[in-house]
Design a protein around this motif. Structure first.
Motif, PDB file in Angstrom:
ATOM      1  N   LYS A  90     130.946 -62.263 102.570  1.00  0.00           N
ATOM      2  CA  LYS A  90     131.359 -61.349 103.471  1.00  0.00           C
ATOM      3  C   LYS A  90     131.449 -62.691 103.980  1.00  0.00           C
ATOM      4  O   LYS A  90     132.566 -62.436 104.971  1.00  0.00           O
ATOM      5  CB  LYS A  90     129.891 -60.570 103.889  1.00  0.00           C
ATOM      6  CG  LYS A  90     129.673 -59.711 103.441  1.00  0.00           C
ATOM      7  CD  LYS A  90     128.771 -58.564 104.191  1.00  0.00           C
ATOM      8  CE  LYS A  90     128.805 -57.339 103.447  1.00  0.00           C
ATOM      9  NZ  LYS A  90     127.750 -56.945 104.303  1.00  0.00           N
ATOM     10  N   ILE A 131     135.148 -57.633 101.326  1.00  0.00           N
ATOM     11  CA  ILE A 131     134.219 -57.415 101.598  1.00  0.00           C
ATOM     12  C   ILE A 131     134.427 -55.325 100.655  1.00  0.00           C
ATOM     13  O   ILE A 131     131.923 -55.588 100.948  1.00  0.00           O
ATOM     14  CB  ILE A 131     134.037 -56.684 102.896  1.00  0.00           C
ATOM     15  CG1 ILE A 131     134.759 -58.113 104.335  1.00  0.00           C
ATOM     16  CG2 ILE A 131     133.526 -56.566 103.299  1.00  0.00           C
ATOM     17  CD1 ILE A 131     134.895 -58.119 105.008  1.00  0.00           C
ATOM     18  N   VAL A 132     134.943 -54.996 100.445  1.00  0.00           N
ATOM     19  CA  VAL A 132     134.470 -53.755  99.681  1.00  0.00           C
ATOM     20  C   VAL A 132     134.500 -53.820  98.529  1.00  0.00           C
ATOM     21  O   VAL A 132     133.330 -52.721  98.085  1.00  0.00           O
ATOM     22  CB  VAL A 132     136.197 -52.949  99.946  1.00  0.00           C
ATOM     23  CG1 VAL A 132     135.781 -51.458  99.152  1.00  0.00           C
ATOM     24  CG2 VAL A 132     136.393 -52.436 101.370  1.00  0.00           C
ATOM     25  N   THR A 133     134.444 -54.807  97.788  1.00  0.00           N
ATOM     26  CA  THR A 133     134.031 -54.328  96.145  1.00  0.00           C
ATOM     27  C   THR A 133     132.875 -55.550  96.265  1.00  0.00           C
ATOM     28  O   THR A 133     132.057 -55.236  95.798  1.00  0.00           O
ATOM     29  CB  THR A 133     135.199 -56.084  95.922  1.00  0.00           C
ATOM     30  OG1 THR A 133     136.188 -55.262  96.328  1.00  0.00           O
ATOM     31  CG2 THR A 133     134.308 -55.374  94.072  1.00  0.00           C
ATOM     32  N   GLU A 134     131.949 -56.356  97.286  1.00  0.00           N
ATOM     33  CA  GLU A 134     130.985 -56.722  97.411  1.00  0.00           C
ATOM     34  C   GLU A 134     129.880 -55.609  97.780  1.00  0.00           C
ATOM     35  O   GLU A 134     128.751 -55.412  97.431  1.00  0.00           O
ATOM     36  CB  GLU A 134     130.766 -57.768  98.599  1.00  0.00           C
ATOM     37  CG  GLU A 134     129.301 -58.239  98.504  1.00  0.00           C
ATOM     38  CD  GLU A 134     128.606 -58.161  99.120  1.00  0.00           C
ATOM     39  OE1 GLU A 134     128.768 -57.390  99.909  1.00  0.00           O
ATOM     40  OE2 GLU A 134     127.666 -58.534  99.378  1.00  0.00           O
ATOM     41  N   THR A 135     130.676 -54.346  98.587  1.00  0.00           N
ATOM     42  CA  THR A 135     129.777 -53.438  99.454  1.00  0.00           C
ATOM     43  C   THR A 135     129.033 -52.703  97.677  1.00  0.00           C
ATOM     44  O   THR A 135     128.194 -52.308  97.614  1.00  0.00           O
ATOM     45  CB  THR A 135     130.128 -53.114 100.036  1.00  0.00           C
ATOM     46  OG1 THR A 135     130.437 -53.865 101.349  1.00  0.00           O
ATOM     47  CG2 THR A 135     128.780 -51.522 100.588  1.00  0.00           C
ATOM     48  N   LYS A 136     130.570 -52.004  97.014  1.00  0.00           N
ATOM     49  CA  LYS A 136     130.194 -50.816  95.945  1.00  0.00           C
ATOM     50  C   LYS A 136     131.050 -51.705  94.487  1.00  0.00           C
ATOM     51  O   LYS A 136     132.251 -51.696  94.909  1.00  0.00           O
ATOM     52  CB  LYS A 136     130.805 -49.941  95.954  1.00  0.00           C
ATOM     53  CG  LYS A 136     132.136 -49.512  97.268  1.00  0.00           C
ATOM     54  CD  LYS A 136     131.461 -47.690  97.145  1.00  0.00           C
ATOM     55  CE  LYS A 136     133.632 -48.180  97.777  1.00  0.00           C
ATOM     56  NZ  LYS A 136     133.563 -46.188  98.106  1.00  0.00           N
ATOM     57  N   SER A 137     130.578 -52.601  94.136  1.00  0.00           N
ATOM     58  CA  SER A 137     131.263 -53.042  92.881  1.00  0.00           C
ATOM     59  C   SER A 137     131.741 -52.511  91.453  1.00  0.00           C
ATOM     60  O   SER A 137     130.994 -51.845  90.509  1.00  0.00           O
ATOM     61  CB  SER A 137     130.920 -54.340  92.535  1.00  0.00           C
ATOM     62  OG  SER A 137     129.339 -54.193  91.323  1.00  0.00           O
ATOM     63  N   VAL A 158     123.349 -54.016  90.478  1.00  0.00           N
ATOM     64  CA  VAL A 158     125.047 -54.555  91.522  1.00  0.00           C
ATOM     65  C   VAL A 158     125.283 -55.100  90.619  1.00  0.00           C
ATOM     66  O   VAL A 158     127.038 -54.735  90.825  1.00  0.00           O
ATOM     67  CB  VAL A 158     124.078 -55.515  92.077  1.00  0.00           C
ATOM     68  CG1 VAL A 158     125.341 -56.106  92.944  1.00  0.00           C
ATOM     69  CG2 VAL A 158     123.880 -54.522  93.560  1.00  0.00           C
ATOM     70  N   LYS A 191     120.432 -56.837 110.176  1.00  0.00           N
ATOM     71  CA  LYS A 191     121.421 -56.123 109.698  1.00  0.00           C
ATOM     72  C   LYS A 191     122.120 -56.266 110.285  1.00  0.00           C
ATOM     73  O   LYS A 191     123.612 -55.565 109.911  1.00  0.00           O
ATOM     74  CB  LYS A 191     120.311 -54.474 110.410  1.00  0.00           C
ATOM     75  CG  LYS A 191     121.440 -53.862 110.208  1.00  0.00           C
ATOM     76  CD  LYS A 191     120.055 -52.446 110.043  1.00  0.00           C
ATOM     77  CE  LYS A 191     119.674 -51.778 109.509  1.00  0.00           C
ATOM     78  NZ  LYS A 191     118.303 -50.847 110.263  1.00  0.00           N
ATOM     79  N   GLU A 198     123.928 -59.088 110.988  1.00  0.00           N
ATOM     80  CA  GLU A 198     124.715 -59.286 109.941  1.00  0.00           C
ATOM     81  C   GLU A 198     125.193 -61.255 110.488  1.00  0.00           C
ATOM     82  O   GLU A 198     126.338 -61.399 111.475  1.00  0.00           O
ATOM     83  CB  GLU A 198     126.422 -59.428 109.696  1.00  0.00           C
ATOM     84  CG  GLU A 198     125.987 -58.244 108.327  1.00  0.00           C
ATOM     85  CD  GLU A 198     125.698 -58.517 107.168  1.00  0.00           C
ATOM     86  OE1 GLU A 198     126.097 -59.826 106.735  1.00  0.00           O
ATOM     87  OE2 GLU A 198     125.656 -58.136 106.582  1.00  0.00           O
TER      88      GLU A 198
END
Lengths: 244, 226
Positions: A46, A103-109, A243, B38, B40
């Motif tokens: 991130k 960022i999106v890929t780190e949240t849901k890969s 994860v 939370k 960040e």
């Protein structure tokens, strides 16, 4: 009670390692080093994506400022190549999209997101290389443009010494401001290049290590079925594999 | 559940009340820490440092031009003292995000509050500077310096938003103590119901790392000291 709990925990912890060793067929220190590097980079994804987006915004803003400069002087030819190539706008767009996608890929890969993020980061590396070359050429072209500006000022008929002084200072001021703007764009682009390379390395390892993760997942679930207490105790490692 | 409680009592042979107090303190601290993390703070801190460095660079670029052409905000050296404060508060936010202790969170909260005031002041100066313009504008340089001045104004506003965000999460972590105390005291059964999952969560990572139960108890004591 205490020794039995400890014994079951050690048994539960040994089995994943035992399963992973014969499949990877690699010496343990290298594997652990690679895992620790991967975990460390993954923790900072991130932060790296945020810096990527900030550098992209910087390059885009400076490009907009250069595009809005009036175009009837010697210095305009210095950065017309930069503006015509479209690097400040198309390159910045690629940097922003790759940062957001990281960022999106780190949240849901998922596999599609990982591959998309890897592709966009590789394209960002290409654009960053192109940008570094173009900005370096523009920086090198500042000095001859400044000399041409001085010559054109001196050729004018000078009735007042004060106005000649102002004209010469205008050339020096323009040169210094443009040098600062180009240097800032160059630094942002170099930082962007480094971050894109690191992120591409991370996603490449991520996409190529899916198979061992899937293999490790199955025997762990069988262990969970055998014992509820071990299932509760091994919850974080289960989430970690999920994860991955 | 029962095994966990027995191991805890076996390790601490003293009175039961201190162990309950230490468990309560540990639970409350973990909740506060989760509230702070939370938001960040590490990412926000890195953004703060980046914006400070960019503002400093833009200020130096504008300072290299003629003195009569300087925008008002740059003449007042806003990029210099503003950027220094932003770098300090951003570094402190990163430190508080990496190792969240009470002293670091309070220090981060304090400095980010001061930084938000400074960022608001710098934004106001930036607005005045852009509106007024500069004396004796050269037609060529004027566009670039005015553009850089607008860019500095935008980054100062963004810095203000970041400082307020970090301050809000820091305040939520350190200033909402009385509410939690009110919730915990009247109902012991709720506490006993809440206790097992909270004790299980911190125990698991330490066991995963391979440390023993006494090590976990030793980890609790530094938290109490802080």
């Amino acid at each position: 009670m205490i020794p039995q709990v400890v014994t079951s925990e050690t048994v539960a912890m040994i089995s994943p390692n035992g399963m992973s060793l014969p499949q990877t067929d690699k010496p343990q220190p290298f594997h652990q080093w690679q895992d620790s590097l991967k975990k460390h980079l993954k923790a900072e994804i991130k932060v790296m994506a945020a810096i990527q987006i900030m550098c992209a915004v910087m390059v885009l803003s400076l490009g907009i400022i250069l595009a809005s400069v009036p175009s009837n002087l010697h210095f305009t030819s210095v950065f017309s190549v930069l503006l015509k190539s479209g690097y400040p706008f198309i390159g910045a767009l690629f940097f922003i999209v790759s940062g957001i996608l990281s960022i999106v890929t780190e949240t849901k890969s998922t596999k599609i997101l990982v591959d998309s993020s890897l592709t966009l980061n590789i394209l960002s590396v290409s654009f960053a290389f192109m940008g570094i070359i173009i900005i370096s050429v523009s920086l090198a072209g500042l000095h001859p443009a400044s000399e041409q500006c001085l010559q054109s000022k001196e050729l004018r008929p000078t009735e007042y010494h004060y106005y000649q002084f102002l004209d010469r200072n205008e050339c020096f001021a323009a040169k210094s401001v443009l040098a600062g703007v180009f240097s800032l764009m160059l630094i942002s682009t170099m930082l962007e290049l480094g971050l894109a390379v690191l992120t591409a390395m991370l996603w490449w390892k991520q996409s190529h290590s899916n198979i061992p993760g899937n293999v490790m997942f199955l025997p762990h679930s069988s262990n969970n079925d055998s014992n509820m207490e071990s299932k509760v105790l091994c919850n974080p490692s289960y989430e970690e594999q999920l994860v991955c | 559940m029962q095994g966990q409680e027995q191991t805890t009592m076996a390790v601490v042979p003293g009175v039961a009340v201190p162990s309950k107090n230490s468990v309560m303190t540990s639970q409350m601290w973990n909740e506060k820490k989760e509230k702070f993390l939370k938001g960040e703070p590490k990412v926000l801190g890195v953004l703060q440092v980046m914006i400070a460095i960019i503002n400093l660079s833009l200020g130096i670029i504008i300072l290299t031009t003629l003195f009569s052409e300087l925008p008002t905000s740059v003449m007042l050296m806003v990029p210099i003292w503003g950027s220094i404060m932003f770098i300090v508060s951003g570094s402190l936010s990163i430190a508080a995000g990496v190792t969240p202790t009470k002293c670091l969170i309070v220090a981060s909260l304090t400095l980010n509050t001061i930084t938000s005031v400074l960022a608001a002041t710098a934004s106001i100066m930036g607005v005045v500077s852009v509106a007024v313009g500069s004396q004796f504008p050269f037609r060529y340089n004027y566009t670039i310096t005015k553009g850089l001045d607008v860019l500095m104004l935008i980054f100062n506003m963004l810095e203000f938003c970041l400082a307020v965000s970090v301050s809000a999460f820091g305040c939520e972590a350190s200033c909402c103590n009385s509410r939690e105390v009110l919730v915990v005291l009247p109902s012991n059964p709720v506490e006993t119901v809440m206790a097992p999952p909270m004790t299980l969560q911190p125990l698991l990572p330490s066991e995963h790392q391979g440390t023993n139960v006494p090590g976990n108890v030793y980890k609790n004591h530094p938290g109490e000291i802080v």
